[in-house]
Design a protein around this motif. Sequence first.
Motif, short mmCIF file in Angstrom:
data_model
loop_
_atom_site.label_atom_id
_atom_site.label_comp_id
_atom_site.label_asym_id
_atom_site.label_seq_id
_atom_site.Cartn_x
_atom_site.Cartn_y
_atom_site.Cartn_z
N VAL A 190 -6.97 7.89 0.69
CA VAL A 190 -5.48 7.66 1.38
C VAL A 190 -4.82 6.91 0.54
O VAL A 190 -5.39 5.61 0.13
N LEU A 191 -3.48 7.37 0.22
CA LEU A 191 -2.66 6.55 -0.45
C LEU A 191 -1.69 5.85 0.67
O LEU A 191 -1.06 6.51 1.41
N VAL A 192 -1.75 4.66 0.66
CA VAL A 192 -0.75 4.15 1.71
C VAL A 192 0.17 2.96 1.16
O VAL A 192 -0.30 2.26 0.04
N GLY A 193 1.23 2.66 1.75
CA GLY A 193 2.33 1.68 1.10
C GLY A 193 3.42 2.01 2.04
O GLY A 193 3.68 2.98 2.79
N PRO A 194 4.26 1.04 1.69
CA PRO A 194 5.62 1.00 2.66
C PRO A 194 6.46 2.40 2.18
O PRO A 194 6.16 2.73 0.97
N VAL A 227 -3.74 1.28 -2.06
CA VAL A 227 -2.48 0.55 -1.38
C VAL A 227 -1.61 0.48 -2.81
O VAL A 227 -1.92 0.03 -3.94
N LEU A 228 -0.33 0.95 -2.39
CA LEU A 228 1.04 1.16 -3.38
C LEU A 228 2.13 0.16 -2.93
O LEU A 228 2.26 0.17 -1.97
N ARG A 229 2.52 -0.23 -3.95
CA ARG A 229 3.67 -1.39 -3.74
C ARG A 229 4.62 -1.03 -4.95
O ARG A 229 4.24 -1.39 -6.01
N VAL A 282 3.38 0.52 -7.82
CA VAL A 282 2.14 0.03 -8.67
C VAL A 282 1.12 0.00 -7.73
O VAL A 282 1.13 -0.38 -6.46
N LEU A 283 -0.11 0.62 -8.15
CA LEU A 283 -1.28 0.35 -7.28
C LEU A 283 -1.85 -0.91 -7.44
O LEU A 283 -2.23 -1.54 -8.43
N GLN A 284 -2.01 -1.24 -6.02
CA GLN A 284 -2.46 -2.83 -5.91
C GLN A 284 -4.02 -3.00 -5.91
O GLN A 284 -4.64 -3.51 -6.37
N VAL A 330 -1.59 -6.89 -0.04
CA VAL A 330 -2.58 -6.03 0.45
C VAL A 330 -2.95 -6.63 1.79
O VAL A 330 -3.32 -6.15 2.66
N ALA A 331 -3.32 -8.35 1.70
CA ALA A 331 -3.88 -8.88 2.76
C ALA A 331 -2.65 -8.69 4.00
O ALA A 331 -3.20 -8.55 5.17
N ALA A 332 -1.58 -8.68 3.71
CA ALA A 332 -0.27 -8.67 4.72
C ALA A 332 -0.23 -7.60 5.26
O ALA A 332 0.02 -7.19 6.38
N PHE A 333 -0.53 -6.36 4.51
CA PHE A 333 -0.20 -4.94 5.03
C PHE A 333 -1.40 -4.46 5.78
O PHE A 333 -1.13 -3.48 6.59
N ILE A 334 -2.76 -4.73 5.39
CA ILE A 334 -3.92 -4.20 6.01
C ILE A 334 -4.29 -5.20 7.03
O ILE A 334 -4.16 -6.13 7.05
N GLY A 335 -4.44 -4.51 8.03
CA GLY A 335 -4.95 -5.14 9.28
C GLY A 335 -3.96 -5.29 10.48
O GLY A 335 -2.78 -5.32 10.38
N SER A 336 -4.21 -5.08 11.64
CA SER A 336 -3.45 -5.19 12.96
C SER A 336 -3.89 -5.77 13.99
O SER A 336 -5.07 -5.61 14.35
#
Lengths: 406, 286
Positions: A57-61, A230-232, A235-237, A254-260
């Motif tokens: 999975v490619l994920v990012g804002p 994770v892409l930002r 750039v692949l993080q 990545v820390a801020a993006f992943i997790g809910s």
Amino acid sequence: MNAPLPGTRPQAANIPLQRARPEATGIRLEQVSKRFRGGVLAVDRVDLDVRPGEFVVLVGPSGCGKSTLLRMIAGLEAVSGGRIWLGDQDVTSRLPQERDVAMVFQSYALYPRMTVRRNLGFGLRMRHTGRPERNRRVAEVAEVLGLEHLLDRRPAALSGGQRQRVAMGRAIVREPKAFLMDEPLSNLDAKLRVSMRAQLSRLHQRLGTTTVYVTHDQVEAMTLGQRVAVLRDGVLQQCDTPQHLFRHPVNLFVAAFIGSPSMNFVAASVSGGAAHFADLRVPLPAGSSLATADRQVILGIRPTGFGVAESNGWPTLRAVPDVVEELGDERNLIIDINAPRVDTDATRAAVAARTADDALLLPEEKARFTVRVPGDHPVSIGEPLDLAVNPERLYFFDPETGQTLR
Amino acid sequence: MTTRTATGPVRIESRWARPLQVGRYLLLFAFACFFLMPVYVLVVTALKDPVQVSVSRMWELPQSLSLNGFREVWPKLRPGLVNSVLLAVPVSIISSVLGAANGFVLSKWRFPGADIVFPLILFGMFIPYQAILIPMVRTMRDLGMQGGLDGLILVHVIYGLPITTLIFRSYFAGISDELIDAAKVDGAGMLRTLAYVALPIAPPAFAVAMIWQFTSSWNDFLFGVMLTSKENWPVTVALNNIAGGQQVPFHEVMASGLLACLPTLLVYVVLGRFFMRGLMAGALKG
Ligand SMILES: Nc1ncnc2c1ncn2[C@@H]1O[C@H](COP(=O)(O)OP(=O)(O)O)[C@@H](O)[C@H]1O
Ligand SMILES: [Mg+2]
């Protein structure tokens, strides 16, 4: 912290690989870049290795270049640099017609004047598959997806979920080397999305076809992906298993993006083998590279990194919940912390990409934490309570670069 | 004591709404009458008996219906009508098909330089007929295409390309790029994407382009008179010879005028249905 974080190579090696079909094909991206006319650098030197049969999975804002990357794999967009390999073939300059990958679009892009049957069979027809074989495969896929009774309808006469399944079926029927999916569930309502997610997982287990799936929803990414990239800002993080991504993020973003709900951050200082923030002294985990350091850091704690204060020796934090969100088995508490708030590009980008409920409505000077506690723990708004901080579950980041400090 | 009870749907409106609406309709009616006056004279005169026709009694309704006018002009007009059909049908089909292909590559299957080519094609729309008349006639003569309908068809097709290209380019620009991308990934090249995906959703654009091309080639006089010999004259030239002749009774002129404009009306009625049809409905998520 204005510069985008430097790309980080995949780290984990212990990836659980699903049984791959013998003919499954891997996808390899080498230093792939895309600069659009007008100068937008949408994808910046991405290296990604999708194993045969893997679900990545490619994920990012939104706007981080996910779709562009996927379209380059499909051949719909030419690369500005780098190479793309499908199996052992270099397809970088091949036309989409020649790549034998199937794509599912966000809008489904069903051919409006064709029946469902002809929509499903179109790819086979274009590839000169004989009629009997075509009919057999269309019938088979229609059965798997529960579309038999819709075969003679036009897309206009289908519901959103049915259109989505036809779009999926159009890809499956071709038995391509890889599936590329660009936010295929984002036009469905929440409930249908969850059930389609499960169906998609099952379908992948059954077919074992290499899949690259794009989404901006980190929950979807975590639940679907065998690995998540994770892409930002192009750039692949980090590209890792969901577990590893959650436990060992390589940087603040990545820390801020992943997790809910998302990780809590606070400015802290490290000295004498302990981190200090808000009058609290938390000993560093054993073996931390910061043990002898004396510096400023950004400290991160997941909402689940707190426990109820007991006699386990964890440092405790006295806090007054402002808001209590009742979730049934659990509760989310929002508490004020007497320490400066962390507001960096990385955390802002990560939070803005997520649902608004994580974002603070008012700009504030003080940090606020979200804490998840068990539902049977008595809490009420305005009543002080003691929360224990689990020292094992702290994350430290460099305030300048955002890189994780271990 | 009286209580008001609701007796039906209530409309919420200003006190002036009614008078304003009546005024508006009266005004529109007046305009419609004004524009329909010539049509009225055309129809009424064409149906009159020769003895009733005169300028002073132009506005009166015919006392008895007579098809004499039509009967008289039909033999004179028939070859022209046939020629015009043989002209306008191929012109509208060929230039629409070519316009569709042009519009497709200019909007959905773009090539380097498309942004320069399109304005150049459009430029053709703004060249007045008169400016190219002499070079055109010379070219057609050198090509040996003067006199017959084939040359006239060629000229109208070329002259119509800018507008049909524009119509199809705008139409295709409105369809989703993802639809074309889906076809590419499914293995279709340019021609098959055009044939299987783009053309099937283009009937509204075909209707517009064909009505336009049919009407303009049907109504053309200048090219027809310059490029065709007598036996290939389109109806407009034939009409001119009837109307322009000495001593031609009014009712015959009107009858031939009516005959000459019926086919364009027919095309409009037949193809016009496709105008508004939402053929794209349900193509995408909506
Ligand atoms: N055809 C294009 N021309 C110029 N810029 C583009 C084009 N397509 C996308 N971009 C830009 O590239 C960046 C990445 O876009 P995209 O891949 O669609 O992002 P995502 O799918 O992650 O939301 C965005 O900044 C977008 O504005
Ligand atoms: Mg996108």
